[in-house]
Design a protein around this motif. Structure first.
Motif, mmCIF file in Angstrom:
data_model
loop_
_atom_site.group_PDB
_atom_site.id
_atom_site.type_symbol
_atom_site.label_atom_id
_atom_site.label_comp_id
_atom_site.label_asym_id
_atom_site.label_seq_id
_atom_site.Cartn_x
_atom_site.Cartn_y
_atom_site.Cartn_z
ATOM 1 N N VAL A 283 0.843 -1.201 0.000
ATOM 2 C CA VAL A 283 0.000 0.000 0.000
ATOM 3 C C VAL A 283 0.876 1.247 0.000
ATOM 4 C CG1 VAL A 283 -1.731 1.293 1.290
ATOM 5 C CG2 VAL A 283 -1.880 -1.201 1.166
ATOM 6 N N ALA A 284 1.924 1.215 0.817
ATOM 7 C CA ALA A 284 2.824 2.363 0.927
ATOM 8 C C ALA A 284 3.520 2.651 -0.399
ATOM 9 C CB ALA A 284 3.854 2.104 2.027
ATOM 10 N N LEU A 285 3.977 1.608 -1.089
ATOM 11 C CA LEU A 285 4.690 1.814 -2.347
ATOM 12 C C LEU A 285 3.768 2.378 -3.421
ATOM 13 C CD1 LEU A 285 6.927 -1.384 -2.370
ATOM 14 C CD2 LEU A 285 7.663 0.982 -1.997
ATOM 15 N N ARG A 286 2.517 1.936 -3.440
ATOM 16 C CA ARG A 286 1.557 2.532 -4.379
ATOM 17 C C ARG A 286 1.350 4.005 -4.057
ATOM 18 N NH1 ARG A 286 -1.256 -2.538 -4.057
ATOM 19 N NH2 ARG A 286 -2.501 -1.753 -2.317
ATOM 20 N N PHE A 287 1.241 4.307 -2.778
ATOM 21 C CA PHE A 287 0.968 5.683 -2.389
ATOM 22 C C PHE A 287 2.146 6.594 -2.739
ATOM 23 C CE2 PHE A 287 0.149 9.294 0.401
ATOM 24 C CZ PHE A 287 -1.186 9.505 0.113
ATOM 25 N N VAL A 288 3.361 6.071 -2.677
ATOM 26 C CA VAL A 288 4.538 6.845 -3.071
ATOM 27 C C VAL A 288 4.414 7.303 -4.523
ATOM 28 C CG1 VAL A 288 7.002 6.641 -3.605
ATOM 29 C CG2 VAL A 288 6.150 5.902 -1.379
ATOM 30 N N VAL A 289 3.908 6.428 -5.382
ATOM 31 C CA VAL A 289 3.742 6.789 -6.792
ATOM 32 C C VAL A 289 2.734 7.931 -6.928
ATOM 33 C CG1 VAL A 289 3.087 5.972 -9.080
ATOM 34 C CG2 VAL A 289 4.329 4.449 -7.526
ATOM 35 N N LEU A 290 1.636 7.848 -6.179
ATOM 36 C CA LEU A 290 0.654 8.936 -6.215
ATOM 37 C C LEU A 290 1.284 10.239 -5.734
ATOM 38 C CD1 LEU A 290 -2.264 9.887 -6.682
ATOM 39 C CD2 LEU A 290 -2.731 9.300 -4.286
ATOM 40 N N ALA A 291 2.080 10.174 -4.665
ATOM 41 C CA ALA A 291 2.751 11.372 -4.156
ATOM 42 C C ALA A 291 3.651 11.993 -5.218
ATOM 43 C CB ALA A 291 3.566 11.028 -2.911
ATOM 44 N N ASP A 292 4.364 11.148 -5.961
ATOM 45 C CA ASP A 292 5.235 11.663 -7.014
ATOM 46 C C ASP A 292 4.432 12.360 -8.108
ATOM 47 O OD1 ASP A 292 7.567 10.793 -5.810
ATOM 48 O OD2 ASP A 292 7.645 8.912 -6.928
ATOM 49 N N ARG A 293 3.305 11.751 -8.498
ATOM 50 C CA ARG A 293 2.504 12.364 -9.566
ATOM 51 C C ARG A 293 1.896 13.692 -9.096
ATOM 52 N NH1 ARG A 293 4.756 8.587 -11.030
ATOM 53 N NH2 ARG A 293 6.209 10.319 -11.207
ATOM 54 N N LEU A 294 1.448 13.758 -7.845
ATOM 55 C CA LEU A 294 0.913 15.011 -7.320
ATOM 56 C C LEU A 294 1.998 16.086 -7.287
ATOM 57 C CD1 LEU A 294 -1.250 13.622 -4.373
ATOM 58 C CD2 LEU A 294 -2.118 14.702 -6.452
ATOM 59 N N TYR A 295 3.201 15.698 -6.900
ATOM 60 C CA TYR A 295 4.312 16.645 -6.840
ATOM 61 C C TYR A 295 4.692 17.119 -8.237
ATOM 62 C CZ TYR A 295 8.768 18.682 -5.347
ATOM 63 O OH TYR A 295 9.805 19.541 -5.089
ATOM 64 N N ASP A 296 4.690 16.195 -9.198
ATOM 65 C CA ASP A 296 4.998 16.568 -10.581
ATOM 66 C C ASP A 296 4.079 17.680 -11.066
ATOM 67 O OD1 ASP A 296 6.986 14.673 -10.786
ATOM 68 O OD2 ASP A 296 5.764 13.204 -11.856
ATOM 69 N N LYS A 297 2.798 17.606 -10.676
ATOM 70 C CA LYS A 297 1.811 18.580 -11.144
ATOM 71 C C LYS A 297 1.617 19.736 -10.158
ATOM 72 C CE LYS A 297 -1.746 17.586 -13.442
ATOM 73 N NZ LYS A 297 -3.095 17.154 -13.893
ATOM 74 N N ASP A 298 2.381 19.721 -9.061
ATOM 75 C CA ASP A 298 2.324 20.802 -8.072
ATOM 76 C C ASP A 298 0.900 20.999 -7.556
ATOM 77 O OD1 ASP A 298 3.309 22.805 -6.470
ATOM 78 O OD2 ASP A 298 3.291 24.344 -8.032
ATOM 79 N N VAL A 299 0.297 19.904 -7.085
ATOM 80 C CA VAL A 299 -1.080 19.926 -6.585
ATOM 81 C C VAL A 299 -1.065 20.148 -5.068
ATOM 82 C CG1 VAL A 299 -3.226 18.619 -6.353
ATOM 83 C CG2 VAL A 299 -1.824 18.360 -8.409
ATOM 84 N N PRO A 300 -1.548 21.288 -4.578
ATOM 85 C CA PRO A 300 -1.538 21.546 -3.134
ATOM 86 C C PRO A 300 -2.490 20.626 -2.385
ATOM 87 C CG PRO A 300 -2.732 23.275 -4.294
ATOM 88 C CD PRO A 300 -2.108 22.413 -5.344
ATOM 89 N N ILE A 301 -2.183 20.415 -1.101
ATOM 90 C CA ILE A 301 -2.928 19.458 -0.276
ATOM 91 C C ILE A 301 -3.405 20.115 1.006
ATOM 92 C CG2 ILE A 301 -2.753 17.316 1.059
ATOM 93 C CD1 ILE A 301 -0.534 16.435 -0.862
ATOM 94 N N LEU A 302 -4.655 19.838 1.373
ATOM 95 C CA LEU A 302 -5.162 20.090 2.724
ATOM 96 C C LEU A 302 -5.565 18.746 3.292
ATOM 97 C CD1 LEU A 302 -7.407 23.287 2.312
ATOM 98 C CD2 LEU A 302 -5.276 23.100 3.628
ATOM 99 N N ALA A 303 -5.185 18.474 4.539
ATOM 100 C CA ALA A 303 -5.459 17.153 5.093
ATOM 101 C C ALA A 303 -5.661 17.218 6.598
ATOM 102 C CB ALA A 303 -4.314 16.196 4.776
ATOM 103 N N SER A 304 -6.548 16.346 7.079
ATOM 104 C CA SER A 304 -6.708 16.137 8.516
ATOM 105 C C SER A 304 -6.104 14.780 8.863
ATOM 106 C CB SER A 304 -8.188 16.171 8.906
ATOM 107 O OG SER A 304 -8.894 15.084 8.318
ATOM 108 N N GLY A 305 -5.927 14.533 10.145
ATOM 109 C CA GLY A 305 -5.356 13.258 10.578
ATOM 110 C C GLY A 305 -3.933 13.427 11.064
ATOM 111 N N VAL A 306 -3.082 12.438 10.802
ATOM 112 C CA VAL A 306 -1.699 12.515 11.280
ATOM 113 C C VAL A 306 -0.879 13.375 10.324
ATOM 114 C CG1 VAL A 306 -1.878 10.230 12.329
ATOM 115 C CG2 VAL A 306 -0.887 10.444 10.041
ATOM 116 N N PRO A 307 0.180 14.038 10.811
ATOM 117 C CA PRO A 307 1.057 14.784 9.911
ATOM 118 C C PRO A 307 1.804 13.836 8.981
ATOM 119 C CG PRO A 307 1.968 14.713 12.143
ATOM 120 C CD PRO A 307 0.600 14.132 12.215
ATOM 121 N N PHE A 308 2.302 14.351 7.887
ATOM 122 C CA PHE A 308 2.902 13.489 6.872
ATOM 123 C C PHE A 308 4.201 12.829 7.334
ATOM 124 C CE2 PHE A 308 0.387 16.052 3.644
ATOM 125 C CZ PHE A 308 -0.552 15.043 3.483
#
Length: 345
Positions: A283-308
Protein backbone atom coordinates in the motif's frame (compact mmCIF):
# COMPACT_ATOMS: atom_id res chain seq x y z
CA UNK A 1 -17.06 27.55 -4.34
CA UNK A 2 -14.81 24.62 -5.19
CA UNK A 3 -15.85 21.91 -7.63
CA UNK A 4 -15.56 18.70 -5.63
CA UNK A 5 -14.64 15.35 -7.15
CA UNK A 6 -13.38 12.07 -5.67
CA UNK A 7 -10.30 10.19 -6.81
CA UNK A 8 -11.79 7.06 -5.27
CA UNK A 9 -14.53 7.21 -7.92
CA UNK A 10 -12.15 7.53 -10.86
CA UNK A 11 -10.94 4.51 -12.84
CA UNK A 12 -9.01 5.83 -15.84
CA UNK A 13 -8.76 3.66 -18.96
CA UNK A 14 -5.56 4.48 -20.78
CA UNK A 15 -4.36 3.23 -24.17
CA UNK A 16 -0.74 2.34 -24.92
CA UNK A 17 -0.33 5.57 -26.89
CA UNK A 18 -1.74 7.60 -24.02
CA UNK A 19 0.62 5.93 -21.55
CA UNK A 20 3.62 6.70 -23.74
CA UNK A 21 2.51 10.30 -24.23
CA UNK A 22 2.92 10.75 -20.47
CA UNK A 23 6.69 10.22 -20.66
CA UNK A 24 7.89 13.80 -20.64
CA UNK A 25 9.40 16.07 -17.95
CA UNK A 26 7.04 17.31 -15.27
CA UNK A 27 5.87 20.95 -15.39
CA UNK A 28 8.66 21.78 -12.92
CA UNK A 29 11.13 21.02 -15.70
CA UNK A 30 8.88 21.85 -18.63
CA UNK A 31 10.98 24.71 -19.97
CA UNK A 32 14.50 24.13 -18.61
CA UNK A 33 17.54 24.13 -20.86
CA UNK A 34 21.29 23.80 -20.66
CA UNK A 35 21.45 27.61 -20.78
CA UNK A 36 19.13 27.94 -17.78
CA UNK A 37 21.40 25.73 -15.64
CA UNK A 38 23.74 27.94 -13.60
CA UNK A 39 26.98 26.09 -12.82
CA UNK A 40 28.65 26.91 -9.52
CA UNK A 41 32.04 28.52 -10.38
CA UNK A 42 33.56 26.74 -7.37
CA UNK A 43 32.45 23.35 -8.77
CA UNK A 44 34.07 22.94 -12.21
CA UNK A 45 32.46 19.52 -12.63
CA UNK A 46 29.10 21.25 -13.10
CA UNK A 47 30.22 23.18 -16.19
CA UNK A 48 31.89 20.00 -17.47
CA UNK A 49 28.64 18.05 -17.02
CA UNK A 50 26.72 20.65 -19.05
CA UNK A 51 29.28 20.55 -21.85
CA UNK A 52 29.33 16.73 -21.88
CA UNK A 53 25.54 16.49 -22.06
CA UNK A 54 25.37 19.09 -24.83
CA UNK A 55 27.82 16.98 -26.85
CA UNK A 56 25.75 13.87 -26.16
CA UNK A 57 22.59 15.68 -27.30
CA UNK A 58 24.31 16.75 -30.51
CA UNK A 59 25.39 13.17 -31.23
CA UNK A 60 21.85 11.88 -30.67
CA UNK A 61 20.43 14.43 -33.08
CA UNK A 62 22.82 13.64 -35.97
CA UNK A 63 20.90 11.32 -38.31
CA UNK A 64 22.34 8.04 -39.49
CA UNK A 65 23.99 8.46 -42.93
CA UNK A 66 22.02 7.09 -45.86
CA UNK A 67 22.40 6.86 -49.62
CA UNK A 68 25.51 8.50 -51.03
CA UNK A 69 26.61 9.80 -47.62
CA UNK A 70 26.71 6.24 -46.32
CA UNK A 71 28.31 4.94 -49.55
CA UNK A 72 31.16 7.44 -49.41
CA UNK A 73 31.93 6.96 -45.76
CA UNK A 74 29.98 9.69 -44.02
CA UNK A 75 29.29 8.62 -40.47
CA UNK A 76 27.84 9.86 -37.23
CA UNK A 77 30.21 11.20 -34.57
CA UNK A 78 31.37 8.46 -32.25
CA UNK A 79 29.29 8.32 -29.10
CA UNK A 80 28.42 5.63 -26.62
CA UNK A 81 24.98 4.15 -26.21
CA UNK A 82 24.36 5.84 -22.91
CA UNK A 83 25.15 8.73 -20.59
CA UNK A 84 25.07 8.46 -16.82
CA UNK A 85 25.20 11.57 -14.62
CA UNK A 86 26.62 10.64 -11.24
CA UNK A 87 26.25 12.90 -8.22
CA UNK A 88 24.52 13.64 -4.94
CA UNK A 89 21.18 15.19 -4.12
CA UNK A 90 20.39 18.74 -5.12
CA UNK A 91 23.08 19.39 -7.72
CA UNK A 92 20.73 19.73 -10.69
CA UNK A 93 20.87 16.28 -12.29
CA UNK A 94 17.15 16.21 -13.15
CA UNK A 95 17.42 19.73 -14.57
CA UNK A 96 20.21 18.59 -16.89
CA UNK A 97 18.47 15.35 -17.85
CA UNK A 98 15.32 17.28 -18.74
CA UNK A 99 17.46 19.77 -20.66
CA UNK A 100 18.85 16.87 -22.68
CA UNK A 101 15.31 15.70 -23.45
CA UNK A 102 14.30 19.18 -24.59
CA UNK A 103 17.44 19.53 -26.73
CA UNK A 104 16.89 16.34 -28.74
CA UNK A 105 14.34 15.98 -31.52
CA UNK A 106 11.79 13.22 -30.99
CA UNK A 107 10.57 10.61 -30.69
CA UNK A 108 11.86 10.46 -27.11
CA UNK A 109 10.81 9.52 -23.59
CA UNK A 110 11.51 10.97 -20.13
CA UNK A 111 10.44 9.22 -16.95
CA UNK A 112 11.58 7.98 -13.59
CA UNK A 113 12.87 4.47 -13.00
CA UNK A 114 9.55 3.63 -11.30
CA UNK A 115 7.51 4.92 -14.22
CA UNK A 116 9.36 2.62 -16.61
CA UNK A 117 8.92 -0.43 -14.38
CA UNK A 118 5.23 0.45 -14.09
CA UNK A 119 5.03 0.74 -17.87
CA UNK A 120 6.42 -2.78 -18.21
CA UNK A 121 3.85 -3.95 -15.67
CA UNK A 122 1.04 -2.35 -17.63
CA UNK A 123 2.10 -3.36 -21.15
CA UNK A 124 4.42 -6.41 -20.71
CA UNK A 125 8.17 -6.39 -21.25
CA UNK A 126 8.06 -7.20 -24.96
CA UNK A 127 5.45 -4.56 -25.81
CA UNK A 128 7.46 -1.97 -23.88
CA UNK A 129 10.62 -2.85 -25.81
CA UNK A 130 8.74 -2.74 -29.11
CA UNK A 131 7.27 0.68 -28.30
CA UNK A 132 10.46 2.31 -26.99
CA UNK A 133 12.70 0.78 -29.68
CA UNK A 134 11.28 3.32 -32.14
CA UNK A 135 12.58 6.21 -30.00
CA UNK A 136 15.83 8.11 -30.45
CA UNK A 137 16.34 8.82 -26.76
CA UNK A 138 15.10 7.33 -23.48
CA UNK A 139 15.86 9.30 -20.28
CA UNK A 140 15.66 7.50 -16.93
CA UNK A 141 15.63 9.74 -13.86
CA UNK A 142 16.25 8.42 -10.34
CA UNK A 143 17.66 5.01 -11.26
CA UNK A 144 17.13 2.82 -8.21
CA UNK A 145 18.77 -0.21 -6.62
CA UNK A 146 16.35 -0.98 -3.81
CA UNK A 147 14.52 -3.77 -5.64
CA UNK A 148 16.81 -6.40 -7.23
CA UNK A 149 14.06 -7.67 -9.52
CA UNK A 150 13.30 -4.22 -10.90
CA UNK A 151 17.00 -3.49 -11.34
CA UNK A 152 17.49 -6.65 -13.41
CA UNK A 153 14.35 -5.80 -15.40
CA UNK A 154 15.62 -2.31 -16.21
CA UNK A 155 19.09 -3.61 -17.07
CA UNK A 156 17.54 -6.00 -19.59
CA UNK A 157 15.26 -3.28 -20.97
CA UNK A 158 18.19 -0.90 -21.43
CA UNK A 159 20.27 -3.60 -23.09
CA UNK A 160 17.56 -4.38 -25.65
CA UNK A 161 16.93 -0.69 -26.35
CA UNK A 162 20.66 -0.07 -26.84
CA UNK A 163 20.82 -3.02 -29.23
CA UNK A 164 17.99 -1.36 -31.19
CA UNK A 165 20.01 1.85 -31.50
CA UNK A 166 18.21 3.88 -28.84
CA UNK A 167 20.38 6.32 -26.90
CA UNK A 168 19.97 6.16 -23.12
CA UNK A 169 20.58 8.70 -20.38
CA UNK A 170 20.21 8.16 -16.64
CA UNK A 171 20.63 9.83 -13.28
CA UNK A 172 20.05 8.61 -9.75
CA UNK A 173 19.10 10.00 -6.39
CA UNK A 174 19.84 8.39 -3.04
CA UNK A 175 18.92 9.55 0.41
CA UNK A 176 21.96 11.10 2.11
CA UNK A 177 23.70 8.51 4.28
CA UNK A 178 22.01 5.45 2.81
CA UNK A 179 24.78 4.41 0.46
CA UNK A 180 28.45 5.16 1.01
CA UNK A 181 29.00 8.88 0.82
CA UNK A 182 25.28 9.49 0.54
CA UNK A 183 24.55 8.72 -3.07
CA UNK A 184 24.01 5.95 -5.57
CA UNK A 185 27.52 5.96 -7.05
CA UNK A 186 28.69 5.25 -10.59
CA UNK A 187 30.26 1.96 -9.55
CA UNK A 188 26.86 0.71 -8.31
CA UNK A 189 25.18 1.74 -11.56
CA UNK A 190 27.85 0.12 -13.72
CA UNK A 191 27.76 -3.11 -11.74
CA UNK A 192 24.00 -3.44 -11.92
CA UNK A 193 23.61 -2.76 -15.63
CA UNK A 194 26.22 -5.48 -16.24
CA UNK A 195 27.09 -5.87 -19.92
CA UNK A 196 25.92 -2.32 -20.71
CA UNK A 197 28.40 -0.67 -18.36
CA UNK A 198 31.15 -0.10 -20.91
CA UNK A 199 28.64 1.47 -23.29
CA UNK A 200 27.95 4.37 -20.90
CA UNK A 201 29.84 7.62 -20.55
CA UNK A 202 29.89 8.37 -16.83
CA UNK A 203 30.19 12.00 -15.77
CA UNK A 204 30.43 13.07 -12.14
CA UNK A 205 28.80 16.29 -10.99
CA UNK A 206 29.76 17.74 -7.61
CA UNK A 207 28.09 20.39 -5.54
CA UNK A 208 26.57 21.29 -2.23
CA UNK A 209 24.16 18.58 -1.15
CA UNK A 210 21.51 20.89 0.28
CA UNK A 211 19.20 18.03 1.29
CA UNK A 212 21.60 16.83 3.97
CA UNK A 213 19.50 19.05 6.22
CA UNK A 214 16.98 16.23 6.53
CA UNK A 215 13.22 16.24 6.24
CA UNK A 216 11.33 19.52 6.44
CA UNK A 217 8.97 20.01 9.34
CA UNK A 218 5.47 18.83 8.46
CA UNK A 219 2.77 21.45 9.07
CA UNK A 220 0.13 20.63 11.63
CA UNK A 221 -2.82 18.90 9.97
CA UNK A 222 -6.08 20.74 9.54
CA UNK A 223 -8.74 19.59 11.98
CA UNK A 224 -11.58 17.55 10.51
CA UNK A 225 -14.11 20.17 11.68
CA UNK A 226 -12.40 22.96 9.73
CA UNK A 227 -11.35 21.02 6.62
CA UNK A 228 -14.47 21.79 4.55
CA UNK A 229 -14.26 25.52 5.35
CA UNK A 230 -10.56 25.60 4.47
CA UNK A 231 -11.20 23.87 1.15
CA UNK A 232 -13.87 26.43 0.31
CA UNK A 233 -11.63 29.33 1.32
CA UNK A 234 -8.34 28.15 -0.20
CA UNK A 235 -9.54 26.46 -3.39
CA UNK A 236 -12.54 28.53 -4.49
CA UNK A 237 -13.22 28.06 -8.20
CA UNK A 238 -10.86 25.09 -8.46
CA UNK A 239 -11.39 21.37 -8.96
CA UNK A 240 -10.71 19.64 -5.65
CA UNK A 241 -10.35 15.88 -5.20
CA UNK A 242 -11.90 15.33 -1.78
CA UNK A 243 -11.46 11.82 -0.36
CA UNK A 244 -11.48 9.83 2.83
CA UNK A 245 -7.88 8.67 3.15
CA UNK A 246 -8.57 5.00 3.85
CA UNK A 247 -11.06 4.84 0.97
CA UNK A 248 -8.51 6.40 -1.36
CA UNK A 249 -5.65 4.04 -0.52
CA UNK A 250 -7.99 1.06 -0.93
CA UNK A 251 -9.03 2.37 -4.33
CA UNK A 252 -5.41 2.75 -5.46
CA UNK A 253 -5.07 -1.04 -5.40
CA UNK A 254 -7.62 -1.19 -8.25
CA UNK A 255 -5.77 1.29 -10.49
CA UNK A 256 -2.40 0.40 -12.02
CA UNK A 257 0.27 2.92 -10.94
CA UNK A 258 1.06 3.65 -14.59
CA UNK A 259 -2.37 5.32 -14.72
CA UNK A 260 -1.96 7.59 -11.67
CA UNK A 261 -1.02 10.50 -13.92
CA UNK A 262 -4.43 10.17 -15.59
CA UNK A 263 -6.10 9.54 -12.22
CA UNK A 264 -5.33 13.09 -11.10
CA UNK A 265 -5.87 14.72 -14.49
CA UNK A 266 -7.75 18.01 -14.20
CA UNK A 267 -7.36 18.17 -10.42
CA UNK A 268 -6.19 21.51 -9.00
CA UNK A 269 -5.98 20.52 -5.33
CA UNK A 270 -6.66 17.61 -3.01
CA UNK A 271 -8.29 17.31 0.41
CA UNK A 272 -7.78 14.16 2.48
CA UNK A 273 -9.87 13.29 5.52
CA UNK A 274 -8.40 11.39 8.48
CA UNK A 275 -4.95 10.59 7.12
CA UNK A 276 -3.54 7.60 8.99
CA UNK A 277 -0.20 5.80 9.16
CA UNK A 278 0.16 3.25 6.36
CA UNK A 279 1.32 -0.10 7.71
CA UNK A 280 1.42 -2.35 4.63
CA UNK A 281 4.42 -2.16 2.31
CA UNK A 282 2.48 -2.73 -0.91
CA UNK A 283 0.00 0.00 0.00
CA UNK A 284 2.82 2.36 0.93
CA UNK A 285 4.69 1.81 -2.35
CA UNK A 286 1.56 2.53 -4.38
CA UNK A 287 0.97 5.68 -2.39
CA UNK A 288 4.54 6.84 -3.07
CA UNK A 289 3.74 6.79 -6.79
CA UNK A 290 0.65 8.94 -6.22
CA UNK A 291 2.75 11.37 -4.16
CA UNK A 292 5.24 11.66 -7.01
CA UNK A 293 2.50 12.36 -9.57
CA UNK A 294 0.91 15.01 -7.32
CA UNK A 295 4.31 16.64 -6.84
CA UNK A 296 5.00 16.57 -10.58
CA UNK A 297 1.81 18.58 -11.14
CA UNK A 298 2.32 20.80 -8.07
CA UNK A 299 -1.08 19.93 -6.58
CA UNK A 300 -1.54 21.55 -3.13
CA UNK A 301 -2.93 19.46 -0.28
CA UNK A 302 -5.16 20.09 2.72
CA UNK A 303 -5.46 17.15 5.09
CA UNK A 304 -6.71 16.14 8.52
CA UNK A 305 -5.36 13.26 10.58
CA UNK A 306 -1.70 12.52 11.28
CA UNK A 307 1.06 14.78 9.91
CA UNK A 308 2.90 13.49 6.87
CA UNK A 309 6.06 12.70 8.83
CA UNK A 310 3.97 9.95 10.46
CA UNK A 311 2.55 8.64 7.18
CA UNK A 312 4.82 5.57 7.12
CA UNK A 313 5.90 3.32 9.99
CA UNK A 314 9.30 3.69 11.61
CA UNK A 315 10.26 0.31 10.22
CA UNK A 316 9.50 1.51 6.68
CA UNK A 317 11.45 4.71 7.18
CA UNK A 318 14.50 2.67 8.13
CA UNK A 319 14.02 -0.25 5.72
CA UNK A 320 15.06 -1.13 2.20
CA UNK A 321 12.67 1.36 0.57
CA UNK A 322 13.56 4.23 2.88
CA UNK A 323 14.62 6.45 -0.02
CA UNK A 324 11.15 6.27 -1.58
CA UNK A 325 9.41 7.03 1.72
CA UNK A 326 11.66 9.95 2.64
CA UNK A 327 11.12 11.42 -0.82
CA UNK A 328 7.35 11.00 -0.53
CA UNK A 329 7.21 12.61 2.91
CA UNK A 330 9.35 15.51 1.74
CA UNK A 331 7.19 16.09 -1.34
CA UNK A 332 3.85 15.73 0.45
CA UNK A 333 5.06 18.10 3.15
CA UNK A 334 5.91 20.71 0.52
CA UNK A 335 2.47 20.32 -1.07
CA UNK A 336 0.79 20.58 2.35
CA UNK A 337 2.67 23.79 3.07
CA UNK A 338 1.49 25.14 -0.26
CA UNK A 339 -2.09 24.17 0.53
CA UNK A 340 -2.11 25.62 4.02
CA UNK A 341 0.12 28.67 3.69
CA UNK A 342 0.50 29.31 -0.03
CA UNK A 343 4.23 28.62 0.26
CA UNK A 344 5.58 27.38 -3.08
CA UNK A 345 6.32 23.64 -3.09
Amino acid sequence: MAQVEHLAERTPRVSTDELLKGFYPSPRFGSVSFDSYRPDPSQPSQAHAVSSMENFAAAVDVPEPTGLRKLFGARKPDSKAGFYLDGGFGVGKTHLLASLWHAVEGPKAFGTFVEYTNLVGALSFRKTVDALSTYKLVCIDEFELDDPGDTVLMSRLMRELADAGVKLAATSNTLPGSLGEGRFAAVDFQREIQVLADQFDVVRIDGEDYRHRGLPQSPDPVTEDELADRVAAEFSGKVVADDDFSTLINHLSTVHPSRYRQLIEGVDAVAWHNVGTITEQSVALRFVVLADRLYDKDVPILASGVPFDQLFTEEMMNGGYMKKYFRAVSRLTALAREGQTGEAA
